[in-house]
Scaffold this active site. Sequence first.
Site, PDB file in Angstrom:
ATOM      1  N   HIS A   1      24.670   3.633  40.916  1.00  0.00           N
ATOM      2  CA  HIS A   1      24.143   3.862  42.428  1.00  0.00           C
ATOM      3  C   HIS A   1      24.476   5.014  43.074  1.00  0.00           C
ATOM      4  CE1 HIS A   1      22.123  -0.158  41.628  1.00  0.00           C
ATOM      5  NE2 HIS A   1      23.350  -0.816  42.029  1.00  0.00           N
TER       6      HIS A   1
ATOM      7  N   GLU B   1      22.977   2.285  46.562  1.00  0.00           N
ATOM      8  CA  GLU B   1      22.279   3.280  46.358  1.00  0.00           C
ATOM      9  C   GLU B   1      21.970   4.051  47.663  1.00  0.00           C
ATOM     10  OE1 GLU B   1      19.017   3.422  43.317  1.00  0.00           O
ATOM     11  OE2 GLU B   1      18.158   5.279  45.008  1.00  0.00           O
TER      12      GLU B   1
ATOM     13  N   SER C   1      19.773  -4.071  35.041  1.00  0.00           N
ATOM     14  CA  SER C   1      21.073  -4.182  34.682  1.00  0.00           C
ATOM     15  C   SER C   1      21.024  -5.411  33.814  1.00  0.00           C
ATOM     16  CB  SER C   1      21.811  -5.049  36.114  1.00  0.00           C
ATOM     17  OG  SER C   1      21.508  -3.660  36.959  1.00  0.00           O
TER      18      SER C   1
ATOM     19  N   HIS D   1      21.390  -1.523  50.201  1.00  0.00           N
ATOM     20  CA  HIS D   1      21.615  -1.241  48.884  1.00  0.00           C
ATOM     21  C   HIS D   1      22.649  -0.446  48.871  1.00  0.00           C
ATOM     22  CE1 HIS D   1      20.781  -0.200  44.634  1.00  0.00           C
ATOM     23  NE2 HIS D   1      20.143  -1.364  44.548  1.00  0.00           N
TER      24      HIS D   1
ATOM     25  N   CYS E   1      18.353   0.177  31.903  1.00  0.00           N
ATOM     26  CA  CYS E   1      17.671   1.533  32.112  1.00  0.00           C
ATOM     27  C   CYS E   1      18.416   2.450  31.753  1.00  0.00           C
ATOM     28  CB  CYS E   1      17.265   1.894  33.393  1.00  0.00           C
ATOM     29  SG  CYS E   1      18.665   1.952  34.616  1.00  0.00           S
TER      30      CYS E   1
ATOM     31  N   HIS F   1      24.763  -5.444  38.283  1.00  0.00           N
ATOM     32  CA  HIS F   1      24.392  -6.589  38.904  1.00  0.00           C
ATOM     33  C   HIS F   1      24.302  -7.674  37.706  1.00  0.00           C
ATOM     34  CE1 HIS F   1      24.061  -4.812  42.652  1.00  0.00           C
ATOM     35  NE2 HIS F   1      23.247  -4.086  42.350  1.00  0.00           N
TER      36      HIS F   1
ATOM     37  N   THR G   1      15.383   4.815  44.490  1.00  0.00           N
ATOM     38  CA  THR G   1      14.828   4.875  42.997  1.00  0.00           C
ATOM     39  C   THR G   1      14.134   3.628  42.519  1.00  0.00           C
ATOM     40  OG1 THR G   1      16.903   4.274  41.919  1.00  0.00           O
ATOM     41  CG2 THR G   1      16.654   6.622  42.198  1.00  0.00           C
TER      42      THR G   1
ATOM     43  N   SER H   1      20.261  -8.713  42.179  1.00  0.00           N
ATOM     44  CA  SER H   1      19.880  -7.458  41.652  1.00  0.00           C
ATOM     45  C   SER H   1      18.693  -7.120  42.291  1.00  0.00           C
ATOM     46  CB  SER H   1      19.664  -7.497  40.135  1.00  0.00           C
ATOM     47  OG  SER H   1      18.821  -6.416  39.720  1.00  0.00           O
ATOM     48  N   SER H   2      18.657  -6.235  43.101  1.00  0.00           N
ATOM     49  CA  SER H   2      17.361  -5.418  43.792  1.00  0.00           C
ATOM     50  C   SER H   2      16.190  -5.310  42.959  1.00  0.00           C
ATOM     51  CB  SER H   2      17.867  -4.303  44.705  1.00  0.00           C
ATOM     52  OG  SER H   2      16.551  -3.515  44.677  1.00  0.00           O
TER      53      SER H   2
HETATM   54 FE1  F3S Z   1      18.314   3.223  36.163  1.00  0.00          FE
HETATM   55 FE2  F3S Z   1      18.968   5.442  37.093  1.00  0.00          FE
HETATM   56 FE3  F3S Z   1      16.338   4.621  37.168  1.00  0.00          FE
HETATM   57  S1  F3S Z   1      20.111   3.511  37.144  1.00  0.00           S
HETATM   58  S2  F3S Z   1      16.539   2.478  37.353  1.00  0.00           S
HETATM   59  S3  F3S Z   1      17.551   5.260  35.571  1.00  0.00           S
HETATM   60  S4  F3S Z   1      17.453   5.785  38.753  1.00  0.00           S
END
Ligand code: F3S
Length: 663
Positions: free
Chosen positions: A73, A125, A261, A123, A12, A41, A161, A217-218
Site C-alpha cells: 500500500h 494506500e 491478498s 485506506h 496480485c 489483509h 488503485t 480487505s478493501s
Molecule cells: Fe496489487 Fe499493486 Fe494492483 S498491490 S492491486 S498490483 S496496485
Amino acid sequence: MKVILAKSAGFCFGVDRAVKKALSAAREEDGRVYTYGELIHNKMVVDELESLGVTVIEDIDSVSSGTVIIRSHGVGKDVIGKLREKGIKIIDATCPKVKSVQNKVEKYHNMGYNIVIVGDMYHPEVAGVNGWCENAATVINSRSDAVGYVSEKPVCIVSQTTVIKSLFDEVCAEIVKKYPDTLIFNTICNATTTRQEEAVELAKVCDAMIVIGGLHSSNTKKLAQLCSIHTDRVYHIESSDDINKQELCEFDTVGITAGASTPSQAISEVFRIMDNTMNFEELMGEVKSLRTGDIVTGEVIAVNEAEVFVNIGYKSDGVIKKAEFMKDLYESLTSVVAIGDTVEAMITEMNDGTGNVALSKLKVDEMAAINVVGEKFEAKELVKGKITKIVKGGVIVDLGFATAFMPGNQYGLKYIEDLNTLLGKEVEGRIIEFDREKNRVIFSRKVVLVEERNKRRAERDAKRNAAFSALELDSIITAPVKNITDFGLFLDLNGVDGFIHVSDISWRRISNPKKAFKVGDEVTAKVIELDNAKYRVKLSIKNVTKEPWVEFTENNKVGDIINVTIKNIAKFGAFAEIIPMVEGLIHVSNMAWEKVTNPENVVKTGDVVAVKIIEIDDEARRVGLSIKDTMPQPRRRIETEKAYYKEDSKVTLGDLFKDYINE
Ligand code: F3S
C-alpha cells in the site's frame, strides 16, 4: 455441481512481490524485521510471517532499530523520512503501481495543483498517497461528495488503485463539469479491474459466488459487492473453514474468486472442498513449465526507473533490470516502456533472489539482431549505418539493429590516412562477413563503391559498343567537337571519341586547329578508319569533299576557256587560282602575242582574267594557262610573216596579198 474458478483470483503482482520481499527479509536480515501495518489483509500470511520473526507494528515510534518493510500500500513521505532519521533499514515493498501514483501526486502538488484522490480516505494506500502532497489532498468516495467539491487552484485527480471504475468516472465527471481543465489520471490497477470484471462475468452465469479474502480487505469487499449486483448468493469467506458445503450443494453452478491478498493456498483449499475432480494447480497455471533460456512474452504490470515488472503467466512475475532492458542507461526507463506494453524477454534466472523470474530483453533483442544480420547478409542487402567508434584497424558501425566492424581498407576506394576523420559519418554498404558463432559481423562500404564503379564502367562500355557498332567505314557523320589539340580534333560520337588529324581537316594546310574550330562546333566528317580492338575511330573532314585536282580534271579539259584569279606573280609568269587548291601557270610567253618582259605589265594580283587551258599534266598535277590564246593573233604580225618571200618560193604574190585583194 459445477465449480468455476476465476482466472485472476488471488495475489496480485504487488502483493506477491511484497510477500516475497518479506519472506526473503525474514531469512536474510540481521536483527528484528517489522512490517509497518499488516503486510496483507490475510491472517494466514500474517501468521506465517509472524512465525518467521516478522512482526507487525502500527506505530514507527515503537521501533528504534532493525528493518521495517513497507507494505504494497505504501506510506507517506514523512514516514520514510522518520525511519531514515532513526537509521532504520527500509525494505520498500510499495507496489510499483502505487509508487507511480505517489510520484504523480507529489509532482502536481509541487506544481500548484489541488489533488483529489478518489477512494477511501481510511485506506492505508490512500493515506500513504496523501502523504506525498503534505496531506493536502481531498479524498472523495462518492458522487455526492464530488458535487460539493470546490477548488481555487487547478485540479488533478488520481484514484486509489482498487477503486471501482464507475465511481471514479462519476467523480471525475462531476468535477470536470465545474473545472473543465482538470487533469485526470486513471490510476486504477488493471489487476484490480481485470479481477473485478472476471468476477462480474462469473457472477452473471453462476447461481452463487464464493469470494475468498480478508473480511477487512478493501478489494475483496469490493469484489463481493460487485458480485452481489448479479447474484444474491455471495459468500465472502476468509478461508475454507467458513464454507458451508451443504448449503452450497443446492446450487448447480458456483463461482470462486479471491481478493488480491488471498494466497493461492487458501483458494486451493476452498476449491478442493468444492470440486475434487480437477487439478487446482493446472487451473491456476502454476505448473507452467519454464526454465532458464526460455523466451517469454508478457504484459508490463509496473515500471520504475530501475526495473520493469512483467506478468509472464507464471506463478512469479518477471523482472527486467534497466541494464537488461536498454543499452542507453542515460535514457529514462519509464519514457520507453509503460504499463500495458507487451515485452518479449529471455529468462536468465528462475529466481532473482527476491522470488521473481529474472529476464533480459536485451538478449532477445540481440538474438533478433543476429537474425536480422543473418538475413541481410544472406540477401546481400544494402544497409545504412553510422560510424560510432574508431578501433584498431578499422571502425565500428552502428547499423541500428546491430553493430559491425569495418576494416579501414573497406571504407573507400582510396587509402584513408587518418580513420579518426570518419567518426560520425553516415555510411551505406553491405555485410560481407558474418559468423553467428563468433558474433562476427564485417561491414564494407568499399564493396558498394566497387559495384557502382563497375556498373558505371559497364554502362559506359555498353554505350561505347553501341555507338561504335553504329559506325561504318566511309560513312559520313556529324558530331560536336569535344576537344581540340595542336595535332587535331576529337569528336564526341555518343561515348566513342573520334579523331581527326590536322592533315585530315582540310585539303588546305591547317597550321593551328584551335584557330579554325571551337569546342561544341558541329562537324561533318567521313569515317576513314575503325579499330575494333581499341575502339579508335579516325575521321576526315577533307574527305567529305572531292580532292580539288580531281574535281578540276572532271570538269575541265585542254582548250576550255575559264576565268581565273591571279594569285601570285613571278618573272616567268603568273599563278592563277582555277578553283580553290588548284592553280595554273600563265607563262610569260603565253600572256600576250607581243613579247612581254614583265608579267606585271599584263596582270595584277587579284585580277580575274579569262585564260585558255593549254596543258593538263595529270601526273605532275600542273596546268598550263594562256591569256594569249584567248584572243586572235594580231594582224601586224601576220603581215610580217606574209612579207617573207623568196624567189624560189612556190607561193605566188596573189597568195600573199589575197586578204588585201579580197578587201
Ligand atoms: Fe496489487 Fe499493486 Fe494492483 S498491490 S492491486 S498490483 S496496485
